[in-house]
Scaffold this active site. Structure first.
Site, PDB file in Angstrom:
ATOM      1  N   ARG A  87       0.855  -6.454   3.861  1.00 33.99           N
ATOM      2  CA  ARG A  87      -0.310  -6.195   3.009  1.00 33.99           C
ATOM      3  C   ARG A  87      -1.544  -6.798   3.669  1.00 33.99           C
ATOM      4  NH1 ARG A  87       0.113  -2.273  -0.009  1.00 33.99           N
ATOM      5  NH2 ARG A  87      -1.669  -3.012  -1.207  1.00 33.99           N
ATOM      6  N   LEU A  89      -4.755  -8.810   3.398  1.00 35.63           N
ATOM      7  CA  LEU A  89      -5.153  -9.847   2.439  1.00 35.63           C
ATOM      8  C   LEU A  89      -6.669  -9.932   2.341  1.00 35.63           C
ATOM      9  CD1 LEU A  89      -2.488 -12.361   3.709  1.00 35.63           C
ATOM     10  CD2 LEU A  89      -2.506 -11.296   1.430  1.00 35.63           C
ATOM     11  N   ASN A 103       0.815 -16.233  10.673  1.00 37.42           N
ATOM     12  CA  ASN A 103       1.359 -14.876  10.780  1.00 37.42           C
ATOM     13  C   ASN A 103       2.053 -14.684  12.121  1.00 37.42           C
ATOM     14  OD1 ASN A 103       1.700 -12.081  10.029  1.00 37.42           O
ATOM     15  ND2 ASN A 103       0.012 -11.551  11.399  1.00 37.42           N
ATOM     16  N   HIS A 105       2.838 -11.469  14.781  1.00 38.56           N
ATOM     17  CA  HIS A 105       2.465 -10.078  15.028  1.00 38.56           C
ATOM     18  C   HIS A 105       3.174  -9.594  16.293  1.00 38.56           C
ATOM     19  CE1 HIS A 105       0.070  -6.488  14.770  1.00 38.56           C
ATOM     20  NE2 HIS A 105      -0.125  -6.585  16.072  1.00 38.56           N
TER      21      HIS A 105
HETATM   22  C1  GAR Z   1       8.107  -8.014  12.738  1.00 34.27           C
HETATM   23  O1  GAR Z   1       8.198  -7.367  13.971  1.00 34.27           O
HETATM   24  C2  GAR Z   1       6.740  -8.628  12.543  1.00 34.27           C
HETATM   25  O2  GAR Z   1       6.188  -9.139  13.724  1.00 34.27           O
HETATM   26  C3  GAR Z   1       5.953  -7.444  12.049  1.00 34.27           C
HETATM   27  O3  GAR Z   1       6.815  -6.779  11.168  1.00 34.27           O
HETATM   28  C4  GAR Z   1       8.162  -6.994  11.591  1.00 34.27           C
HETATM   29  C5  GAR Z   1       8.930  -7.523  10.412  1.00 34.27           C
HETATM   30  O4  GAR Z   1      10.297  -7.629  10.709  1.00 34.27           O
HETATM   31  N1  GAR Z   1       4.733  -7.847  11.429  1.00 34.27           N
HETATM   32  C6  GAR Z   1       3.601  -7.156  11.507  1.00 34.27           C
HETATM   33  O5  GAR Z   1       3.508  -6.079  12.076  1.00 34.27           O
HETATM   34  C7  GAR Z   1       2.405  -7.802  10.818  1.00 34.27           C
HETATM   35  N2  GAR Z   1       1.192  -7.215  11.262  1.00 34.27           N
HETATM   36  P1  GAR Z   1      11.221  -8.611   9.891  1.00 34.27           P
HETATM   37  O6  GAR Z   1      11.004  -8.245   8.417  1.00 34.27           O
HETATM   38  O7  GAR Z   1      12.600  -8.282  10.343  1.00 34.27           O
HETATM   39  O8  GAR Z   1      10.801 -10.017  10.202  1.00 34.27           O
END
Ligand code: GAR
Length: 212
Positions: A87, A89, A103, A105
């Site tokens: 989400r 924020l 976070n 990424h």
């Molecule tokens: C992960 O790769 C994380 O880095 C990404 O979502 C995935 C969640 O996987 N996050 C983003 O893209 C945030 N911008 P998970 O639920 O197995 O941890």
């Protein structure tokens, strides 16, 4: 001992890696914006308190973020850890948790903020890709960097193989970053820069493809 709250939206593999990393902190709760997030079951199996604040129940981002903050604050965490929390924020929310909101990424920021990072990395033909743990700033996928891991992009990579290579590193660097935060080894200074109170430096150069 410091306390953290983890926010998830789905699979929860980063959250699981944190739960299993024997971190020097108490994981007070896992909160999801989706009731069907698979990670909620993993958290429950680890005996962690869970809560759901469904974003669809709120008229706009402001109201959702206010309800989310109210739920987070029940646990009085030192850090709010976004682990696949999908989400955007509000600035108000980000300011409320200034220096406490972390976070992960799946790219080497500032390259490839936003979604579909692995497909975009393949499309652009980068030879080195990776992941980043950072303090959250108001701009999406921006903020002072704590740690990054770089991986090679291989000739036959698909989005899936590249994602898997990056995800393995996500699990390693997220645990490391949260450990440093909980041990006061990384702080955000008044200029908004990350200060790492550790002396380790990488002496390793990743050349991709390798030199002959
Ligand atoms: C992960 O790769 C994380 O880095 C990404 O979502 C995935 C969640 O996987 N996050 C983003 O893209 C945030 N911008 P998970 O639920 O197995 O941890």
């Amino acid at each position: 001992m410091k306390k953290i709250v983890i926010l998830i939206s789905g699979r929860g593999s980063n959250m699981q890696a944190l739960l299993e990393a024997k971190l020097p902190c108490r994981i007070a709760a896992v909160i999801s914006n989706r009731v069907d997030a698979q990670g909620l079951d993993i958290a429950k199996a680890h005996g962690i308190a869970t809560a759901v604040v469904e974003h669809r129940d709120y008229a706009d981002r402001e109201n959702f973020d206010a309800a989310l903050a109210e739920t987070i604050d029940i646990y009085q965490p030192d850090f709010v850890v976004l682990a696949g929390f999908m989400r955007i924020l509000t600035t108000k929310f980000v300011k409320r948790y200034h220096g406490k909101l972390i976070n992960i990424h799946p790219s080497l920021l500032p390259a490839f903020g936003g979604l579909n990072t692995h497909a975009r990395a393949l499309h652009d033909g980068v030879k080195i890709h990776g992941c980043t743990v950072h303090f959250v700033a108001s701009d999406l996928d921006h903020g002072p960097i704590i740690i990054q891991a770089a991986v090679p992009v291989l000739r036959d990579d698909t989005e899936q193989t590249l994602a898997a290579r990056v995800l393995r590193e996500e699990h390693r660097i997220y645990a490391q970053a949260i450990r440093w935060l909980c041990e006061d080894k990384v702080v955000l200074n008044e200029q908004g820069q990350t200060i790492l109170l550790i002396h380790r430096q990488s002496g390793f150069t990743l050349v991709s493809p390798g030199l002959e």
